[in-house]
Design an enzyme around this catalytic site. Structure first.
Site, PDB file in Angstrom:
ATOM      1  N   GLY A 174      -5.651  -6.788   0.649  1.00  8.06           N
ATOM      2  CA  GLY A 174      -6.103  -5.839   1.666  1.00  8.06           C
ATOM      3  C   GLY A 174      -5.172  -4.650   1.727  1.00  8.06           C
ATOM      4  O   GLY A 174      -4.613  -4.224   0.713  1.00  8.06           O
ATOM      5  N   GLU A 175      -5.028  -4.074   2.911  1.00  2.48           N
ATOM      6  CA  GLU A 175      -4.164  -2.918   3.180  1.00  2.48           C
ATOM      7  C   GLU A 175      -4.717  -1.611   2.612  1.00  2.48           C
ATOM      8  O   GLU A 175      -4.263  -0.541   2.967  1.00  2.48           O
ATOM      9  CB  GLU A 175      -2.743  -3.115   2.616  1.00  2.48           C
ATOM     10  CG  GLU A 175      -2.003  -4.314   3.151  1.00  2.48           C
ATOM     11  CD  GLU A 175      -0.596  -4.427   2.573  1.00  2.48           C
ATOM     12  OE1 GLU A 175      -0.171  -3.521   1.818  1.00  2.48           O
ATOM     13  OE2 GLU A 175       0.093  -5.422   2.887  1.00  2.48           O
ATOM     14  N   GLY A 176      -5.660  -1.695   1.673  1.00  2.00           N
ATOM     15  CA  GLY A 176      -6.104  -0.521   0.935  1.00  2.00           C
ATOM     16  C   GLY A 176      -5.554  -0.479  -0.473  1.00  2.00           C
ATOM     17  O   GLY A 176      -5.763   0.498  -1.205  1.00  2.00           O
ATOM     18  N   VAL A 215       0.825  -1.208   0.000  1.00  2.00           N
ATOM     19  CA  VAL A 215       0.000   0.000   0.000  1.00  2.00           C
ATOM     20  C   VAL A 215       0.857   1.255   0.000  1.00  2.00           C
ATOM     21  O   VAL A 215       0.491   2.270  -0.611  1.00  2.00           O
ATOM     22  CB  VAL A 215      -1.005   0.004   1.168  1.00  2.00           C
ATOM     23  CG1 VAL A 215      -0.305   0.211   2.516  1.00  2.00           C
ATOM     24  CG2 VAL A 215      -2.088   1.056   0.958  1.00  2.00           C
TER      25      VAL A 215
END
Length: 359
Positions: free
Chosen positions: A327-329, A109
């Site tokens: 995930g993580e953005g 990210v």
């Protein structure tokens, strides 16, 4: 990365937040639709981008809207008591290790955000281990949730406090000048809690919404599905009670993300959702206030099966579909330039009249 001594009391009622949320501006959306028809292109030729620009006009209440910049992705991190049931092969300590990686700028990210001029905030809302030494936002409600398969993951006060973390941070970020909020998350076993939440709000079965998360094998997937199915039967929360759903299943990052999404809507800025964790949180936020989805953009479609189910219920079309499941953005950050291009096209393209072209 900044450090914050943010504390949470949970004292402000969720209802106070909800009272600030209103629908998208219909007049701005009509004006944006009319402007799209006047731009130097065949009507509809920019497809989803045209609808997206109209939605952003409605979010911010102006046509054409300003480019939603600067942007920030907020990674809410927490741990889950259900990890004890063996639903993930990864140790819970990975959550804290990844927070250190985010803080050092070494995660995916961080790389994506640097490329797309998006700032990164990392929030400890419920990490099981002590991460006080990290230069992040410290807003821990409790050190991980309880085991959702045997008891409620959170108390009502804890759920409310986590919601407050997200909503208050959204307020702060907008006050600091950010005009687009992106969601991020980190937490080993958070896809288990996500699946339970998605099943609750969509009426889907555990089998339909449970995925492999970090890459579990067939035996672990079957066990994970069984754990989620049993938890749904144990708590039996109605889809009309988002607070009770958060209490039953958690996680603290889901509650904080729901507050963050509600906060974006209250401040009339676009909220770009990441993957399955954000999808679950958006379902919670929608159950609190249906109009919150007026302000949400689906950044991508996760490879997790529950995410497609969540997006269908939310009525959101993802901008990117690349089989991501990190995930993580990361998916939200990848989609952000698409959002800004849509807005720039609406505001900066010539009209037939200004270009001297007969329509």
């Amino acid at each position: 990365m900044r450090r914050s001594d943010h504390t949470t009391s949970g004292g402000r009622a969720v209802e106070e937040y909800l009272a600030r949320i209103g629908p998208a501006d219909e007049a701005a959306m009509r004006a944006a639709t009319e402007r799209q028809l006047a731009l130097t292109k065949p009507a509809g030729s920019l497809g989803v981008l045209e609808d997206l620009s109209v939605r952003v006009a409605g979010m911010v209440g102006s046509c054409p809207p300003a480019v939603p910049a600067p942007a920030v992705v907020t990674v809410f991190a927490a741990d889950h008591g259900v990890h004890a049931q063996g639903v993930s092969p990864w140790p819970q300590e990975v959550t804290a290790a990844m927070l250190a990686n985010f803080a050092a700028g070494g995660a995916a990210v961080n790389a994506f955000a640097a490329n797309n001029r998006v700032d990164v905030r990392v929030v400890d809302v419920g990490v099981a281990t002590d991460v006080d030494q990290l230069d992040i936002v410290h807003a821990k409600v409790r050190a991980g949730t309880r085991d959702l398969s045997t008891e409620p993951a959170l108390t009502e006060d804890e759920a409310r406090a986590a919601i407050a973390v997200g909503f208050d941070l959204a307020d702060t970020l907008v006050k600091d000048g950010y005009r687009c909020l992106l969601t991020g998350d980190m937490g080993i076993a958070n896809t288990t809690a996500s699946a339970a939440l998605i099943a609750t709000f969509t009426g889907s079965t555990a089998e339909a919404v449970t995925g492999r998360g970090t890459g579990i094998d067939d035996a672990t997937l079957a066990h994970k599905t069984k754990v989620i199915k049993a938890a749904l039967a144990l708590h039996d929360v109605p889809a009309t009670d988002p607070l009770k759903a958060l209490q039953a299943y958690g996680g603290l990052e889901h509650a904080a993300l729901a507050g963050y999404i509600l906060g974006g809507a209250a401040n009339k800025v676009p909220v770009v959702l990441d993957g399955v964790i954000a999808g679950a949180a958006a379902l919670v936020a929608q159950a609190f206030h249906p109009k919150v989805i007026d302000y949400c953009v689906a950044g991508h479609r996760s490879a997790e099966p529950g995410h497609a189910v969540a997006l269908k219920t939310l009525g959101l079309q993802p901008l990117v579909d690349l089989d991501l499941r990190l995930g993580e953005g990361t998916g939200a950050v990848l989609a952000y330039p698409i959002l800004t291009c849509a807005v720039r096209a609406l505001g900066e393209m010539a009209t037939f009249e200004s270009a001297g072209i007969s329509s």
